[in-house]
Write an enzyme that holds these catalytic residues in place. Sequence first.
Site, PDB file in Angstrom:
ATOM      1  N   VAL A 107      -3.807 -36.869 -22.370  1.00 39.32           N
ATOM      2  CA  VAL A 107      -3.114 -37.734 -22.749  1.00 39.32           C
ATOM      3  C   VAL A 107      -3.847 -38.928 -24.250  1.00 39.32           C
ATOM      4  O   VAL A 107      -5.058 -38.569 -24.295  1.00 39.32           O
ATOM      5  CB  VAL A 107      -2.575 -38.995 -21.545  1.00 39.32           C
ATOM      6  N   SER A 108      -3.199 -39.451 -24.540  1.00 37.32           N
ATOM      7  CA  SER A 108      -4.397 -40.097 -25.811  1.00 37.32           C
ATOM      8  C   SER A 108      -5.202 -40.760 -25.428  1.00 37.32           C
ATOM      9  O   SER A 108      -5.566 -41.180 -26.589  1.00 37.32           O
ATOM     10  CB  SER A 108      -2.566 -40.190 -26.705  1.00 37.32           C
ATOM     11  N   SER A 109      -4.616 -41.405 -24.995  1.00 34.03           N
ATOM     12  CA  SER A 109      -5.329 -43.052 -24.610  1.00 34.03           C
ATOM     13  C   SER A 109      -5.683 -43.263 -22.707  1.00 34.03           C
ATOM     14  O   SER A 109      -5.268 -42.978 -22.242  1.00 34.03           O
ATOM     15  CB  SER A 109      -5.548 -43.966 -25.141  1.00 34.03           C
ATOM     16  N   GLN A 113      -3.398 -44.444 -20.469  1.00 37.61           N
ATOM     17  CA  GLN A 113      -2.257 -43.894 -20.100  1.00 37.61           C
ATOM     18  C   GLN A 113      -2.818 -42.580 -18.599  1.00 37.61           C
ATOM     19  O   GLN A 113      -2.354 -41.765 -18.463  1.00 37.61           O
ATOM     20  CB  GLN A 113      -1.776 -42.349 -21.146  1.00 37.61           C
TER      21      GLN A 113
END
Length: 191
Positions: A57-59, A62
Amino acid sequence: MKLAEWARRSGVHPQTAYRWFREGTMPVPARRLPSGTIMVDVAGGDTQGRVVVYAGVSSVDQRADLDRQVARVTAWVTGQDMVVSRVVTEVGPALNGRRERFLGLLRDPKVTTIVVEHRDRFARFGGEYVEAVLAAQGRRLLVVDPAGVDDDLVRDVAEILTGLCVRLYGRRGAADRASRAVAAATAGDLS
C-alpha cells in the site's frame, strides 16, 4: 515448521500468522498438533519454484488494507493449485524505487513467481520492464486483477508534483503548490 518460525521467515508478524490460522486464511497448509503447537507444511512449495505473494500500500493510513489484500491474493493463488512459500508486505508508494522488500524479491533467484493483486502494486510506471527482466530469467510476475484501477494514482501524481516543485521553489512551498495543482486538476479547471 512451527507457525512462529514460518511467520518470521515469511516476513509476517507471528500474531498476524496466528490470526490467519484462526480465520482459516493461511496461505499455506497448517495444522494444530494434539499438544497445541501449530505446524505449517511448506514442503510442496519448492516443486514448482517459490511462489511469493507481494502486497503493498502507498501510505501508513492504508495499512489495514494489507491483510485484506494478502487474503485475496493468497486465495487466488491456492485456487490456481499453487503453494505460497512466502508473503511479503510493504508500505510505500509504487513510485519509490527504494522499496527494499520488493527489491529483495527481484534479487532472489529462488523466487520463481511473484503474485500481486494489481499491476500498480509493484510499479506505477514501467512495469513492462520488470516483467521482461523476470521473463528473461525464467521467472514470472502474475497479476490477479490486471484491469484494477487504483485511487492511489492521484497521491502518486501529487508526489511527482511535490518533487518537481521542490526543485523549482524549494522545500517550504513545494507541498502546498503541489496540493493546489492537484486540487485544480481534480476540480476540472483544465478546460
